[in-house]
Design a protein around this motif. Structure first.
Motif, PDB file in Angstrom:
ATOM      1  N   TYR A 106      -8.590  -2.744   0.616  1.00 60.88           N
ATOM      2  CA  TYR A 106      -9.409  -2.532   1.811  1.00 60.88           C
ATOM      3  C   TYR A 106     -10.632  -3.454   1.810  1.00 60.88           C
ATOM      4  N   ALA A 112      -2.975   6.113   4.273  1.00 62.15           N
ATOM      5  CA  ALA A 112      -3.495   4.979   3.500  1.00 62.15           C
ATOM      6  C   ALA A 112      -2.951   3.660   4.040  1.00 62.15           C
ATOM      7  N   THR A 113      -1.689   3.679   4.462  1.00 61.09           N
ATOM      8  CA  THR A 113      -1.095   2.472   5.033  1.00 61.09           C
ATOM      9  C   THR A 113      -1.747   2.124   6.360  1.00 61.09           C
ATOM     10  N   LEU A 145      -6.634   0.800  -5.270  1.00 55.67           N
ATOM     11  CA  LEU A 145      -6.266   0.497  -3.889  1.00 55.67           C
ATOM     12  C   LEU A 145      -7.470   0.067  -3.059  1.00 55.67           C
ATOM     13  N   TRP A 146      -8.655   0.550  -3.419  1.00 61.03           N
ATOM     14  CA  TRP A 146      -9.849   0.215  -2.650  1.00 61.03           C
ATOM     15  C   TRP A 146     -10.072  -1.298  -2.578  1.00 61.03           C
ATOM     16  N   GLU A 167      -2.665   2.878  -7.685  1.00 63.69           N
ATOM     17  CA  GLU A 167      -3.319   3.633  -6.618  1.00 63.69           C
ATOM     18  C   GLU A 167      -4.823   3.717  -6.804  1.00 63.69           C
ATOM     19  N   HIS A 168      -5.283   3.817  -8.063  1.00 57.09           N
ATOM     20  CA  HIS A 168      -6.727   3.948  -8.296  1.00 57.09           C
ATOM     21  C   HIS A 168      -7.489   2.658  -7.950  1.00 57.09           C
ATOM     22  N   SER A 216       1.567   7.118   1.133  1.00 54.84           N
ATOM     23  CA  SER A 216       0.775   7.755   2.189  1.00 54.84           C
ATOM     24  C   SER A 216       0.792   6.932   3.465  1.00 54.84           C
ATOM     25  N   VAL A 249       0.839  -1.206   0.000  1.00 59.52           N
ATOM     26  CA  VAL A 249       0.000   0.000   0.000  1.00 59.52           C
ATOM     27  C   VAL A 249       0.871   1.251   0.000  1.00 59.52           C
ATOM     28  N   TYR A 250       1.915   1.239   0.818  1.00 59.19           N
ATOM     29  CA  TYR A 250       2.800   2.410   0.886  1.00 59.19           C
ATOM     30  C   TYR A 250       3.534   2.613  -0.446  1.00 59.19           C
ATOM     31  N   LEU A 288       2.355   1.898  -3.356  1.00 58.18           N
ATOM     32  CA  LEU A 288       1.398   2.417  -4.334  1.00 58.18           C
ATOM     33  C   LEU A 288       1.054   3.875  -4.088  1.00 58.18           C
ATOM     34  N   THR A 289       1.030   4.286  -2.816  1.00 56.35           N
ATOM     35  CA  THR A 289       0.498   5.611  -2.477  1.00 56.35           C
ATOM     36  C   THR A 289       1.526   6.575  -1.891  1.00 56.35           C
TER      37      THR A 289
END
Length: 398
Positions: A103, A44-45, A99-100, A96-97, A41, A35-36, A38-39
């Motif tokens: 989750y 986000a992580t 990433l949902w 990143e788009h 952030s 996640v990190y 990709l973003t």
């Protein structure tokens, strides 16, 4: 310690649990790292942790009703298959788009775990009994936890580096399928009577809990211990960077915790059938508080590693003692619901602790957060001596 392995069905359950746990822990570092990457952030992580703890908070008690009203063996198989399907969603989170999808997959996987864990905890006493076989089974599970904690996170990081994120996902999917196959090979059980009165079943489970003094005492004591533990676990990385020298040293401390879990599994097998839970819990929690204080006061691995081993030993003893006492005290027909209540409390306590520890460290100081957590842990140990029933003795001493 190996007594439970003489039971064929437990051998299959234990094998399936070991494989699926290994698959899940391989992703402990890999998912936040992915996640990190990709973003970039931190938020986000961090949301990956929130996604994992939402289902236990929202669905825990209802999962207990399922465990007590449906065939637990079938519930575990369906939960494993559901988790295998859920994890495959992460294969499509390549940018990143998308990433949902991570989750969604984490929430779905955690939902499967919420269904699986109460059913598994309630099914084990039905397979091995409530005597020495139960303490043996819980000790063996604790040994697996320690081994997996020791091996899986660094192994997952290595696989992530050399084989990629998708390889880890396929390994986790395969681990759930192996677990489902192992459980399917166990002896078929008589299905529980299915009930559509969910609220009535919840109320009946709560009544059972209220009528058991040891369960009512263990619930807040376990929650307090886990909250304090989570607050310090959340501070381990910044502490390691500031005082121990970096991520490699943190990895060694985590490995020391895993070694401690293994040693604790051996020690608790000898004590849990011979010592009253109130004394065993108080001693192990006090020792955990002291070990945490030593760890966070250390400036080198010379002190940090032995302290990490001690935390693993006494933390493992605390958790096995609580679980065994609960499984022996609660009637099996209500054990799924009661276990689910405890798992929900565990999730809430862990989330609160993981937020409170860093917040206190940031607003006051790291040392203040450590002292507060250790005092809370020690206070919970002393409170346990006062509120745990004196008659709460190991019920089937061998």
């Amino acid at each position: 310690m190996l007594e439970a392995l003489k039971v064929r069905d437990f051998r299959l359950l234990w094998t399936g649990r070991t494989v699926s746990l290994l698959g899940s822990w391989l992703l402990v570092i890999a998912i936040p790292a992915h996640v990190y990457a990709l973003t970039g952030s931190l938020l986000a992580t961090g949301l990956t942790l929130v996604a994992e703890y939402l289902p236990p908070l929202l669905l825990g008690p209802f999962a207990g009703v399922v465990a007590d009203r449906w065939d637990r063996r079938r519930v575990m198989i369906i939960a494993d298959l559901f988790r295998a399907a859920a994890v495959t969603l992460m294969l499509f989170a390549t940018a990143e788009h998308s990433l949902w999808l991570v989750y969604v997959a984490l929430i779905a996987e955690s939902t499967g775990a919420v269904l699986f864990r109460p059913a598994a905890q309630a099914h084990i006493p039905a397979v091995v009994g409530t005597g020495g076989g139960l303490s043996s089974a819980n000790s063996l599970n604790a040994a697996v936890d320690g081994t997996v904690r020791l091996v899986a996170p660094p192994l997952g990081a290595v696989i992530l580096t050399f084989a990629g994120f998708q390889t880890l996902i396929w390994i986790d999917v395969a681990s759930y399928l192996v677990s489902a196959a192992a459980i399917a090979a166990t002896t078929r059980t008589t299905a529980q009577a299915v009930s559509k009165r969910v609220l009535a079943d919840l109320a009946a489970g709560w009544k059972v809990l209220r009528d058991l003094p040891i369960a009512m005492a263990l619930l807040p004591l376990t929650a307090v211990f886990l909250a304090a533990n989570a607050s310090l676990s959340a501070l381990l990385v910044p502490f390691g960077i500031r005082q121990l020298g970096g991520s490699e040293q943190i990895g060694l401390v985590v490995s020391a915790l895993g070694i401690g879990f293994l040693l604790g599994a051996v020690v608790i097998r000898r004590l849990v059938d011979r010592v009253q839970p109130r004394f065993l819990l108080a001693a192990s929690q006090l020792a955990t508080a002291v070990a945490f204080l030593l760890l966070f006061s250390s400036t080198s691995l010379v002190v940090a590693l032995p302290a990490g081993v001690a935390i693993g030993v006494f933390g493992s003893m605390t958790l096995v003692t609580s679980q065994t006492a609960l499984q022996r005290a609660v009637p099996n027909e209500a054990l799924g619901r009661i276990s689910a209540v405890f798992l929900t409390a565990e999730a809430l306590a862990t989330l609160i602790g993981a937020l409170a520890g860093p917040l206190l460290a940031q607003t006051v100081s790291l040392s203040a957060a450590v002292v507060v957590a250790c005092v809370v842990t020690a206070g919970g140990a002393l409170a346990g001596l006062a509120v745990m029933p004196r008659a709460a003795q190991a019920e089937c001493v061998v």
